[in-house]
Scaffold this motif. Structure first.
Motif, mmCIF file in Angstrom:
data_model
loop_
_atom_site.group_PDB
_atom_site.id
_atom_site.type_symbol
_atom_site.label_atom_id
_atom_site.label_comp_id
_atom_site.label_asym_id
_atom_site.label_seq_id
_atom_site.Cartn_x
_atom_site.Cartn_y
_atom_site.Cartn_z
ATOM 1 N N ARG A 196 46.293 -53.452 63.898
ATOM 2 C CA ARG A 196 47.512 -53.623 64.691
ATOM 3 C C ARG A 196 48.661 -52.809 64.090
ATOM 4 N N ASN A 197 49.369 -52.108 64.955
ATOM 5 C CA ASN A 197 50.517 -51.275 64.596
ATOM 6 C C ASN A 197 50.150 -49.942 63.935
ATOM 7 N N ALA A 198 48.871 -49.701 63.694
ATOM 8 C CA ALA A 198 48.466 -48.417 63.134
ATOM 9 C C ALA A 198 48.420 -47.368 64.249
ATOM 10 N N ASP A 199 48.696 -46.153 63.891
ATOM 11 C CA ASP A 199 48.729 -45.061 64.866
ATOM 12 C C ASP A 199 47.336 -44.856 65.461
ATOM 13 N N GLU A 200 47.232 -44.867 66.770
ATOM 14 C CA GLU A 200 45.946 -44.672 67.434
ATOM 15 C C GLU A 200 45.612 -43.201 67.649
ATOM 16 N N ASN A 201 46.577 -42.344 67.440
ATOM 17 C CA ASN A 201 46.346 -40.908 67.539
ATOM 18 C C ASN A 201 45.798 -40.416 66.196
ATOM 19 N N ILE A 202 44.488 -40.270 66.108
ATOM 20 C CA ILE A 202 43.843 -39.944 64.840
ATOM 21 C C ILE A 202 43.995 -38.456 64.542
ATOM 22 N N THR A 203 44.781 -38.144 63.532
ATOM 23 C CA THR A 203 45.020 -36.762 63.125
ATOM 24 C C THR A 203 44.110 -36.417 61.945
ATOM 25 N N ALA B 248 45.993 -30.892 54.694
ATOM 26 C CA ALA B 248 44.960 -31.641 55.420
ATOM 27 C C ALA B 248 44.450 -30.871 56.628
ATOM 28 N N ASN B 249 45.340 -30.126 57.285
ATOM 29 C CA ASN B 249 44.947 -29.394 58.491
ATOM 30 C C ASN B 249 43.987 -28.252 58.191
ATOM 31 N N ASP B 250 43.964 -27.788 56.939
ATOM 32 C CA ASP B 250 43.053 -26.705 56.570
ATOM 33 C C ASP B 250 41.834 -27.207 55.810
ATOM 34 N N ILE B 251 41.964 -28.332 55.134
ATOM 35 C CA ILE B 251 40.803 -28.936 54.452
ATOM 36 C C ILE B 251 39.795 -29.397 55.493
ATOM 37 N N THR C 235 34.485 -31.875 60.520
ATOM 38 C CA THR C 235 33.800 -30.802 59.816
ATOM 39 C C THR C 235 34.690 -30.269 58.702
ATOM 40 N N THR C 236 34.109 -30.145 57.508
ATOM 41 C CA THR C 236 34.843 -29.625 56.365
ATOM 42 C C THR C 236 33.874 -28.894 55.453
ATOM 43 N N SER C 237 34.392 -28.318 54.383
ATOM 44 C CA SER C 237 33.538 -27.644 53.407
ATOM 45 C C SER C 237 32.837 -28.669 52.520
ATOM 46 N N GLU C 238 31.601 -28.366 52.146
ATOM 47 C CA GLU C 238 30.896 -29.230 51.195
ATOM 48 C C GLU C 238 31.655 -29.287 49.872
ATOM 49 N N TYR C 239 32.412 -28.250 49.582
ATOM 50 C CA TYR C 239 33.218 -28.218 48.369
ATOM 51 C C TYR C 239 34.209 -29.379 48.353
ATOM 52 N N PHE C 240 34.783 -29.709 49.494
ATOM 53 C CA PHE C 240 35.756 -30.788 49.567
ATOM 54 C C PHE C 240 35.115 -32.163 49.769
ATOM 55 N N MET C 241 34.015 -32.218 50.476
ATOM 56 C CA MET C 241 33.302 -33.481 50.670
ATOM 57 C C MET C 241 31.813 -33.201 50.733
ATOM 58 N N SER C 242 31.072 -33.610 49.737
ATOM 59 C CA SER C 242 29.617 -33.464 49.780
ATOM 60 C C SER C 242 28.993 -34.802 50.177
ATOM 61 N N LYS C 243 27.838 -34.721 50.757
ATOM 62 C CA LYS C 243 27.158 -35.928 51.251
ATOM 63 C C LYS C 243 26.989 -36.971 50.155
ATOM 64 N N GLU C 244 26.746 -36.502 48.927
ATOM 65 C CA GLU C 244 26.478 -37.405 47.815
ATOM 66 C C GLU C 244 27.725 -38.155 47.359
ATOM 67 N N GLU C 245 28.916 -37.697 47.771
ATOM 68 C CA GLU C 245 30.155 -38.313 47.287
ATOM 69 C C GLU C 245 30.604 -39.518 48.110
ATOM 70 N N PHE C 246 30.010 -39.732 49.287
ATOM 71 C CA PHE C 246 30.404 -40.861 50.124
ATOM 72 C C PHE C 246 29.824 -42.158 49.553
ATOM 73 N N LEU C 247 30.641 -43.187 49.514
ATOM 74 C CA LEU C 247 30.241 -44.427 48.858
ATOM 75 C C LEU C 247 29.630 -45.450 49.809
ATOM 76 N N ASN C 248 30.235 -45.650 50.972
ATOM 77 C CA ASN C 248 29.784 -46.698 51.896
ATOM 78 C C ASN C 248 29.761 -46.182 53.327
ATOM 79 N N GLU C 249 28.906 -46.821 54.138
ATOM 80 C CA GLU C 249 28.862 -46.471 55.560
ATOM 81 C C GLU C 249 29.994 -47.129 56.332
ATOM 82 N N ASP C 250 30.403 -48.311 55.891
ATOM 83 C CA ASP C 250 31.496 -49.045 56.526
ATOM 84 C C ASP C 250 32.559 -49.333 55.469
ATOM 85 N N PHE C 251 33.814 -49.084 55.809
ATOM 86 C CA PHE C 251 34.882 -49.350 54.850
ATOM 87 C C PHE C 251 36.214 -49.466 55.573
ATOM 88 N N GLU C 252 37.201 -49.996 54.859
ATOM 89 C CA GLU C 252 38.561 -50.076 55.376
ATOM 90 C C GLU C 252 39.474 -49.263 54.475
#
Length: 220
Positions: free
Chosen positions: A135-142, A177-180, A194-211
């Protein structure tokens, strides 16, 4: 602002679909003195371009493609230097101007495939996810919102968390953020990032669901 995120799929790719058009291939074939106006099939044009590229020395071919894509932002000397550096370094990850990383990735991968691996192989990360604003969070996901949310779900060694701590903590504006994040596309089930593996690799994600609770920089 608070968001709930569910990751549906994480993919690692070495190519981005639709990065090159028929017009791109035709113009590059002209620049490689390999023009063929009778061909209009994109796969056939790509094959012809690979033949043309492989007839050149790797750095010479790199300079031609770099000039085509980046001559408006790089001078001749910079292009010449990059044409050699690309053979030994992952320039699309290391170049200081982040706004050029996506284009350098696209160029690098074209050359990597044309020369059967003489250039370093670089990769991109694609994340399909759903995001629900509280609630009250921006719904326009940038891109900034998505990046700040995902930073909560990356391990401590992640390069974004190390290089952009002040921006993530809203102590500075996060213009990078707009270029990452190269693409953030809305689809039927949610979003695709979509981003570079350099900035986010598959192995670095911790959870499938999070807040994630995020803030934004405000000028005093």
């Amino acid at each position: 602002m608070k968001y709930a995120i569910k990751i549906n799929k994480i993919s690692t790719v070495d190519d981005l679909e639709n990065s090159w058009s028929i017009e791109d291939y035709k113009e590059l074939l002209v620049r490689f003195d390999f023009a063929n106006n009778n061909v209009n099939d994109i796969k056939e044009l790509r094959d012809l371009l690979f033949m043309a590229i492989s007839d050149k020395e790797p750095n010479e071919a790199a300079a031609i493609v770099l000039d085509y894509k980046l001559s408006k932002v790089l001078n001749e000397g910079q292009i010449n230097s990059l044409s050699y550096e690309m053979l030994v370094d992952k320039i699309s990850e290391e170049y200081p101007k982040i706004e050029l990383h996506k284009t350098l990735f696209i160029i690098n991968q074209l050359l990597y495939k044309a020369f059967n691996g003489k250039f370093p192989n670089t990769k991109a990360t694609i994340v399909d996810f759903e995001i629900t604003p509280a609630r009250n969070a921006d719904e326009n996901i940038t891109k900034e919102i998505a990046l700040k949310c995902f930073a909560h779900n990356l391990d401590s060694h992640n390069v974004i968390k190390r290089l952009f701590a002040d921006q993530l903590n809203a102590e500075e504006a996060f213009v990078e953020a707009n270029d990452i994040i190269w693409y953030l596309e809305k689809n039927e089930t949610g979003y695709r990032m979509t981003t570079s593996e350099y900035f986010m690799s598959k192995e670095e994600f911790l959870n499938e669901d999070f807040e994630a609770v995020i803030d934004f920089f405000e000028e005093e």
